[in-house]
Design a protein around this motif. Structure first.
Motif, short mmCIF file in Angstrom:
data_model
loop_
_atom_site.label_atom_id
_atom_site.label_comp_id
_atom_site.label_asym_id
_atom_site.label_seq_id
_atom_site.Cartn_x
_atom_site.Cartn_y
_atom_site.Cartn_z
N TYR A 652 0.90 -1.28 0.16
CA TYR A 652 0.06 -0.02 0.08
C TYR A 652 0.95 1.26 -0.10
O TYR A 652 0.40 2.10 -0.66
CB TYR A 652 -0.91 -0.20 1.19
N CYS A 653 1.91 1.24 0.72
CA CYS A 653 3.15 2.40 0.83
C CYS A 653 3.47 2.54 -0.63
O CYS A 653 3.53 3.57 -1.20
CB CYS A 653 4.17 2.24 1.80
N LEU A 654 3.74 1.56 -1.35
CA LEU A 654 4.08 1.51 -2.71
C LEU A 654 3.21 2.35 -3.59
O LEU A 654 3.51 3.14 -4.35
CB LEU A 654 4.61 0.10 -3.24
N TYR A 655 1.92 1.93 -3.49
CA TYR A 655 1.01 2.46 -4.23
C TYR A 655 0.95 4.12 -3.89
O TYR A 655 0.81 4.87 -4.77
CB TYR A 655 -0.51 2.01 -3.56
N ILE A 656 0.78 4.47 -2.48
CA ILE A 656 0.88 5.91 -2.23
C ILE A 656 2.09 6.80 -2.87
O ILE A 656 1.98 7.69 -3.70
CB ILE A 656 0.84 6.20 -0.87
N ILE A 657 3.14 6.15 -3.08
CA ILE A 657 4.34 6.80 -3.61
C ILE A 657 4.17 6.52 -5.11
O ILE A 657 4.59 7.67 -5.78
CB ILE A 657 5.95 5.80 -3.15
N ALA A 658 3.64 5.71 -5.75
CA ALA A 658 3.39 5.65 -7.02
C ALA A 658 2.44 6.74 -7.53
O ALA A 658 2.68 7.46 -8.36
CB ALA A 658 2.88 4.47 -7.57
N ALA A 659 1.25 7.03 -6.58
CA ALA A 659 0.49 7.77 -7.01
C ALA A 659 0.91 9.33 -6.82
O ALA A 659 0.69 10.09 -7.83
CB ALA A 659 -0.73 7.73 -5.90
N LEU A 660 1.68 9.41 -5.73
CA LEU A 660 2.42 10.68 -5.62
C LEU A 660 3.33 11.21 -6.70
O LEU A 660 3.16 12.34 -7.43
CB LEU A 660 3.36 10.74 -4.37
N ILE A 661 4.14 10.13 -7.33
CA ILE A 661 5.00 10.53 -8.60
C ILE A 661 4.18 10.86 -9.59
O ILE A 661 4.21 11.82 -10.46
CB ILE A 661 5.56 9.26 -8.73
N ALA A 662 2.86 9.96 -9.77
CA ALA A 662 2.01 10.17 -11.03
C ALA A 662 1.44 11.52 -10.94
O ALA A 662 1.56 12.10 -12.17
CB ALA A 662 0.94 9.02 -11.09
N LEU A 663 1.26 11.90 -9.77
CA LEU A 663 0.56 13.27 -9.85
C LEU A 663 1.64 14.54 -10.03
O LEU A 663 1.06 15.63 -10.58
CB LEU A 663 -0.14 13.67 -8.19
N LEU A 664 2.70 14.20 -9.44
CA LEU A 664 3.85 15.08 -9.95
C LEU A 664 4.07 15.25 -11.21
O LEU A 664 4.13 16.31 -11.65
CB LEU A 664 5.14 14.77 -9.03
#
Lengths: 669, 312
Positions: A652-664
């Motif tokens: 789940y933490c990986l998801y959050i990081i992936a989502a943050l990168i995608a948003l950036l």
């Protein structure tokens, strides 16, 4: 101005409905009642100036579709109906504040307030709608809300009665709709305004009239389309029965007048003759059936059939008068019709509210379980007595005045009418005479068995007077009964104005304290004088009794009745069935008509009974072909998506990081 | 006619009929005794009965309510109003605002409503049955009275009782057959409403112990007996005043009124003699057979309508 008030009334009704639904149970019935009362007062205030001045006011707005032109029109006819509805609506709302809380607390009191307020609002909108489409929409809303109120008890009787009502109401609506579509075919518009000006050829007009007559006649409960009425009205909660019998069935009559006279111009004589004949038959048969009933609410419901008949007699005379182009006759007929419509609305709802009070205390609708209530519920008894005096056409109460006008219109029809009328009017008058005599018998029976004598059951003996909101609702209507009777010289000209708005010309019907049918030499009546004289003349027997008052021992109260030396017991007393027995014997063939009509409908009902089943099957098809595939595919996608939800928080933490990168990336890009 | 004159006439007429009522019924009883060839009560016996009852204690049954107590008063007041409003000595009605045929019929309904209701209210079996019969009889008779009066009103062109009386006073207008049939139907209806023997269903002394009167006693019974007699006199006067008005005053003055009073009394005696002969020469029917004879009455009224329609 009238429409501002009118929309305020409708808004209040809707607000009352919503408040009743949203608020907690304890507050809801009071809120529904109080807001309903205020709304009725506002509605009354909106319609009164229109009735007095006679200026029709129109409000129009574009509807969602070009043909659904939203037009409301307050003319004298609809203002009169609005006044009638709000008058009864106010009394019922006041009564309901206590009645609903006492009877339906914990059994959906909120829903009842919601439906009742919407029911009244839809009736108000029906009578002012000036576009056929909206008329049907509101008419349907009225039928549906009242259907839910009829089945409110959810017991077997109510559900079956409701189903019969549902079927007949919708068959009626269908006929009316076909009539409107035929008119639409001629004019290309659904506006009543265009219907009024349309030159409809006579045969087509007759077909449309017949459709409207039977369609609305089913709603009005005229014989032989009355079958639903004595079942649905008693099944509903009593304050709703008051609305159904007092007001809703009058909308059926209003519909006949609106279409037959206002839109089609009552151009053909036999239309009026048809109304007259059906009216006379309903008057006699309704009350004969009423007399045979032992269920107090069914008796009242049948008596509604009678009064609808009396109203139709007046309307029929009016329509014949227009078609035959007689000068005074149409006004006289409509005055009689509208006056009786208003009177029946008042005393019939009063009687239903009274019956509701009694039933709520005795817990039975069978009059055989009542008796002696005069001693324990004196105010209810008094209000009921006043309503009964009104309905029995006893002078100087309100029913007397309107029946007097009905008689006078029949007399005028026989004197100056066409050759057919010269024969029909006396016969119709004799039938009305039988009907009024039977009404006296029926209500002597109701009051005698329900309120008089000694209690027949323990429940009746231990009954208590109802609470003050219920009493004030009844008291208000009882006061109306007296006012509409004694105040006839004031009320009759108003009815004349409503009638004149249909016929185009009016005649004098009142001068000073007198009322008369157009011409004072034909007949004269002064109800204020009668009331005064009756009260004054009561002094004569008082003086006679006072003659030896001092030498006479005081009255002894509480003796046993004389039973030929036997000890009297409750079983010896005249029962509801026994009282009416002579009529059941003497008029036996007429009861056959009812049985025949009921058999016909019973034979038809299985056909409709298949309807819910097939509707159920159709519903399944819908499920199978549309909803089920949709649901299945959603489920399949969800199963695939489950992979994402592994349960490991590091993923789940990986998801959050992936989502943050995608948003950036999106933000920068 | 000055209005105070009318008021005096109306009050005088009501008072006279009220005071005469026990005399008329006493006369009936004397005639009845004569026909039975027995001595019978004196002519003034009914006054004595009423005044004796006024001194007696009133006994009210257990379950009886207000309606039972109030009925004698309502009954007498209503009958007095009818007595005041119909034409008796004059051709015109003294109170034309009440003297209308439909009002007359509805006032009779008022009488009937409380009379029968008090019967049920008393809680007595006999009174309840009497009430049921009273209302049934009215159902049978109301169409007869209404239809006959309706044809009379059509002949006169007005529903005002005074104008009907005027039209019946001048038989030169034609339609003799219709007028005769109407008078016959009204005479029949008046006889039935008087509650005389074959039609004394509600108060049937032998089977129902005087029906709705059963439980009354003392002053209540006194008023009620008086009112029942007043109703008999009112029905007879109605027949005479409206349908046999020969000799009634067309324009009231002391002389014409006096003459009208004399003629009225003679006609009243004749009517009561005829009534006495009929009631003492017929037997009572079973209650359910009554409708057979009332249908004859309706037939006569319908015949009057037919005569009117074809112009006989």
């Amino acid at each position: 101005m009238p429409f501002t008030l009118f929309s305020l009334a409708i808004t209040l009704y809707v607000a009352g409905a919503l408040a009743s639904l949203m608020l907690p149970e304890r507050a809801s019935s009071r809120a529904a009642g109080v807001i309903g009362t205020v709304a009725a007062v506002v509605g009354f205030a909106a319609a009164l100036p229109v009735l007095l001045t006679g200026e029709p006011v129109v409000a129009a707005a574009d509807g969602p579709f070009p043909f659904a032109h939203f037009v409301l029109r307050l003319d004298r006819l609809s203002a009169f109906m609005v006044l009638t509805i709000t008058l009864v609506g106010a009394a019922v709302a006041i009564y309901g504040t206590a009645y609903v809380r006492e009877e339906y607390a914990g059994r959906g009191a909120g829903a009842m307030g919601f439906l009742t307020n919407l029911f009244i609002a839809s009736m108000l909108l029906v009578v002012v709608a000036d576009n056929a489409l909206w008329f049907i929409v509101f008419f349907e809303a009225m039928s549906l809300t009242s259907y839910f109120l009829v089945v409110f008890e959810q017991d077997d009787e109510a559900v079956r009665a409701g189903w019969l009502y549902f079927v007949i109401a919708h068959a009626g609506t269908l006929l009316v709709l076909i009539g409107f579509l035929l008119l639409y075919g001629r004019t290309g518009s659904f506006d009543f305004a265009s219907f009024r000006g349309a030159a409809v050829p006579a045969p087509l007009a007759s077909i449309i009239f017949l459709l409207a007559f039977f369609g609305f006649g089913a709603k009005a409960g005229m014989v032989p389309l009355h079958i639903w009425l004595p079942r649905a009205h008693p099944a509903a909660p009593s304050h709703v029965s008051a609305l159904l019998s007092g007001v809703m069935i009058k909308i059926g009559i209003f519909g006949i007048v609106r279409v037959g006279v206002d839109l089609l111009g009552a151009t053909t004589v036999w239309w009026g003759v048809l109304v007259l004949v059906f009216g006379s038959a309903s008057a006699v048969l309704g009350v004969i059936y009423a007399l045979a009933e032992n269920d107090i609410k069914r008796l009242l419901a049948y008596s509604s059939v009678e009064n609808v008949g009396i109203v139709l007699i007046g309307m029929g005379i009016g329509m014949i008068g227009i078609a035959a182009n007689r000068p005074v006759l149409p006004v006289l007929g409509f005055v009689a019709g509208f006056y009786h419509l208003l009177n029946d609305a008042v005393f019939k709802s009063l009687l239903f509210l009274g019956a509701g009070s009694v039933v709520s205390r005795v817990r039975s609708k069978d009059m055989g379980h009542m008796g002696g209530l005069l001693h324990v519920m004196p105010w209810t008894a008094l209000a009921f007595l006043i309503g009964a005096l009104g309905i029995c056409a006893v002078p100087p109460f309100n029913g007397f005045v309107s029946e007097w006008f009905t008689y006078q219109s029949l007399f005028r029809a026989a004197l100056h009418g066409t050759s057919l009328l010269r024969l029909l009017a006396p016969l119709s008058m004799a039938m009305l005479g039988i009907a009024s005599a039977l009404a006296v018998m029926a209500f002597v029976k109701v009051i005698g068995v329900t309120f008089s004598g000694a209690a027949r059951t323990a429940a009746a003996a231990s009954a208590t007077e109802v609470s003050w909101p219920m009493l004030s609702g009844m008291g208000f209507l009882a006061a109306c009964c007296i006012t509409l009777g004694v105040g006839a010289p004031v009320v009759a000209p108003l009815m004349r104005d409503v009638a004149a708005s249909l016929t185009g010309h009016g005649v004098a019907v009142a001068a000073g304290l007198d009322i008369f049918p157009g011409d004072a030499s034909v007949g004269l009546l002064s109800t204020p004088l009668m009331a005064l004289l009756l009260m004054g003349l009561a002094a004569v027997p008082l003086v006679i009794v006072g003659l030896y008052a001092r030498r006479r021992p005081r009255p002894y109260v509480g003796a046993e009745v004389w039973a030929c030396g036997y000890a009297p017991d409750a079983g010896m007393r005249v029962s509801a069935g026994g009282f009416a027995e002579p009529i059941k014997v003497l008029f036996r063939p007429l009861y056959g008509v009812r049985n025949w009509a009921e058999d016909c409908f019973t034979a038809l009902m299985p056909w409709f009974a298949g309807l819910p089943a097939s509707a159920g099957r159709t519903e399944l098809l819908w499920d199978r072909w549309l909803l089920a595939p949709l649901g299945d595919s959603v489920e399949a996608v969800s199963v695939r998506m489950q992979v994402l939800q592994g349960g490991d928080f590091r993923v789940y933490c990986l998801y959050i990081i992936a989502a943050l990168i995608a948003l950036l990336i999106v933000a920068i890009g | 006619m000055a209005s105070y004159y009318v008021i005096i006439l109306a009050i005088g007429q009501g008072a006279a009929l009220l005071l005469l009522a026990p005399l008329a019924s006493g006369f009936s009883r004397v005639l009845r005794a004569k026909i039975h060839t027995r001595t019978g009560p004196p002519l003034l016996q009914d006054y004595r009965d009423i005044f004796k009852l006024l001194k007696r204690q009133e006994i009210v049954p257990k379950g009886a309510g207000l309606i039972f107590r109030a009925m004698p008063f309502i009954l007498m007041a209503t009958l007095l109003l009818i007595a005041m409003s119909m034409p008796v000595l004059t051709l015109a009605s003294p109170l034309s605002a009440v003297g209308n045929m439909f009002t007359f019929v509805c006032l009779l309904a008022l009488v009937r409503f409380f009379f029968s209701l008090s019967g049920v209210d008393s809680g007595s079996t006999f009174a309840g049955l009497g009430a049921s019969r009273e209302t049934t009889m009215c159902t049978l008779m109301e169409p007869v009275i209404l239809l006959a009066l309706f044809v009379a009103a059509l002949l006169a062109g007005s529903t005002d009782l005074g104008r009907i009386s005027v039209s019946f006073a001048s038989p030169s207008q034609g339609l003799i057959a219709a007028e005769l049939a109407v008078t016959a139907a009204i005479a029949f209806a008046a006889f039935v409403e008087m509650g005389k023997v074959p039609f004394d269903m509600a108060e049937a002394e032998q089977e129902l112990q005087e029906g709705p009167l059963t439980e009354y006693s003392g002053p209540g019974l006194a008023l009620l007996k008086w009112s029942v007699r007043l109703k008999q006199l009112v029905m007879a006067s109605f027949l005479i005043g409206v349908f046999l008005p020969y000799g009634a005053a067309a324009s009231p003055s002391a002389a014409t009124l006096l003459w009208a009073a004399v003629v009225f009394l003679i006609k009243l005696v004749v009517v009561f003699v005829v009534v006495a002969v009929i009631e003492n020469s017929v037997a009572r029917n079973r209650f359910f057979m009554t409708s057979h004879s009332t249908w004859i009455g309706f037939g006569v009224a319908a015949l009057a309508l037919v005569f009117y329609l074809v112009g006989l």
